[in-house]
Design a protein around this motif. Sequence first.
Motif: not given
Length: 324
Positions: A15-35
């Motif tokens: 399907n011409n795709q790369i799929k990445v699954e990654r966890s972070f030891n931080a709450p979602i608002d902090l991770v969202w801000a980081a991205w």
Amino acid sequence: MNKAILFNFNVDKENNQIKVERSFNAPIDLVWAAWTEADILDQWWAPKPWVAQTKSMDFREDGHWLYAMVGPEKEKHWARVDYIKIIPEKYFSAYDSFCDAEGNPNSSLPRNKWENNFTDRIDETLVNVVLSFDTLEDLEKIIAMGFKEGFAAGLENLDQYIASQFYLRKQNKPNNKAKVSTYLNFPGKTEEAFHFYKSVFKTDFINGIQRFDDIPPASQQPPVAENVKKMVLHVELPILGGHILMGTDAPKEFGMSVNYGNNMHINLEPESRAEAERLFNELSKEGKIEMPIQDMFWGAYFGSFTDKYGINWMVNYQEGRTGQ
């Protein structure tokens, strides 16, 4: 910070795709801000010794992010991210392409579509990324350019940034008595500065000096660089009238930069959650919020901002240990 970190990287050539699954030891608002915030992205997006440098960012649908990957010899490779759809703290999609310094696409290099899904797991956030390419040739070209290794290294930068910034705040306060302190950052000269202040005020450090190699090791995180290990992670010094100076180094190896004007915060620790919220809301009016006040994974109700007069503040409420 010791919870195991999930990292799955799969190439789907059908399907011409790369799929990445990654966890972070931080709450979602902090991770969202980081991205999604340029000042944080610049601190982790590029694999060392490269650094990311934002020229402009407008995080909204039909907006774009223009940035350079800057190498050790100051060489620059430009990229542009064009945002398609955004669902705050849940999802965003974008086209990612190489370009020149003005944002004009480089058609000789592949463009791809990113789809990022964020899942809240209370004190952990799961990010699922799908990169879609027009052709298998484009996908294989990106893989050959070292995308997997570079992306993984950037994500490790983010882990290290979280660990160094928030490790100490997970420790409980001895009580709920209100405190005001001043928090200082230096580019490697915290110990020198605090010994100077110590000689002037003729006081002693509270609990000595804690260093970056005091951070509890995590098996899936890279080791702290040798030249960073002895830098100051945290130090506290009483000065006058019970006031406390706190400090930490901001190593460039973590992508951090300290400039005059952003290297000092007034740190408020009120006696109640309600008072923390009131202070944050009233002081931050017409200012610039760095981190909205919220429950953090180290146990505090925390936020930071620059007020309308350019003064930097932290508001940090944390329950004291019972029986004290």
